[in-house]
Design a protein around this motif. Structure first.
Motif, mmCIF file in Angstrom:
data_model
loop_
_atom_site.group_PDB
_atom_site.id
_atom_site.type_symbol
_atom_site.label_atom_id
_atom_site.label_comp_id
_atom_site.label_asym_id
_atom_site.label_seq_id
_atom_site.Cartn_x
_atom_site.Cartn_y
_atom_site.Cartn_z
ATOM 1 N N UNK A 50 0.828 -1.213 0.000
ATOM 2 C CA UNK A 50 0.000 0.000 0.000
ATOM 3 C C UNK A 50 0.861 1.261 0.000
ATOM 4 N N UNK A 51 0.454 2.257 -0.749
ATOM 5 C CA UNK A 51 1.181 3.515 -0.775
ATOM 6 C C UNK A 51 0.734 4.439 0.357
ATOM 7 N N UNK A 52 -0.470 4.237 0.859
ATOM 8 C CA UNK A 52 -0.986 5.022 1.982
ATOM 9 C C UNK A 52 -0.452 4.395 3.275
ATOM 10 N N UNK A 53 0.408 5.122 3.972
ATOM 11 C CA UNK A 53 1.030 4.596 5.180
ATOM 12 C C UNK A 53 0.213 4.879 6.447
ATOM 13 N N UNK A 56 -0.292 1.721 8.404
ATOM 14 C CA UNK A 56 0.830 0.790 8.284
ATOM 15 C C UNK A 56 0.967 -0.115 9.508
ATOM 16 N N UNK A 57 0.669 0.374 10.681
ATOM 17 C CA UNK A 57 0.763 -0.436 11.889
ATOM 18 C C UNK A 57 -0.231 -1.591 11.887
ATOM 19 N N UNK A 58 -1.230 -1.535 11.021
ATOM 20 C CA UNK A 58 -2.232 -2.597 10.954
ATOM 21 C C UNK A 58 -1.922 -3.638 9.875
ATOM 22 N N UNK A 59 -0.849 -3.427 9.096
ATOM 23 C CA UNK A 59 -0.498 -4.397 8.067
ATOM 24 C C UNK A 59 -0.170 -5.726 8.714
ATOM 25 N N UNK A 60 -0.506 -6.826 8.039
ATOM 26 C CA UNK A 60 -0.235 -8.159 8.558
ATOM 27 C C UNK A 60 0.528 -8.972 7.514
ATOM 28 N N UNK A 61 1.392 -9.847 7.992
ATOM 29 C CA UNK A 61 2.135 -10.748 7.134
ATOM 30 C C UNK A 61 1.475 -12.114 7.219
ATOM 31 N N UNK A 62 1.149 -12.686 6.082
ATOM 32 C CA UNK A 62 0.611 -14.042 6.064
ATOM 33 C C UNK A 62 1.465 -14.876 5.147
ATOM 34 N N UNK A 63 1.753 -16.078 5.577
ATOM 35 C CA UNK A 63 2.611 -16.976 4.802
ATOM 36 C C UNK A 63 1.897 -17.524 3.591
#
Length: 63
Positions: A50-53, A56-63
């Motif tokens: 996402x370009x809108x930061x 950003x603290x809510x972004x999640x990493x999924x495998x």
């Protein structure tokens, strides 16, 4: 395709590495060098970041 390396942080966030490919390393070599040992990572297209930061603290990493 401009690529980014992402991996989960210890506090539940997502780290984004913007590689400089002119350094003479492949993106895989950069990930091996810069991602902390034992962390899973993905190489993704920069358009997937996402370009809108704002959230950003809510972004999640999924495998």
């Amino acid at each position: 395709m401009a690529s980014r390396i992402i991996y989960p942080t210890d506090d539940g966030g997502v780290a984004v590495i913007i590689p400089v490919l002119e350094c003479g390393l492949t993106i895989e070599q950069i990930a091996a060098k810069d991602v902390p040992a034992g962390k899973a990572f993905k190489i993704v297209d920069s358009a997937d970041i996402p370009t809108d930061r704002t959230f950003r603290a809510a972004w999640e990493y999924t495998a």
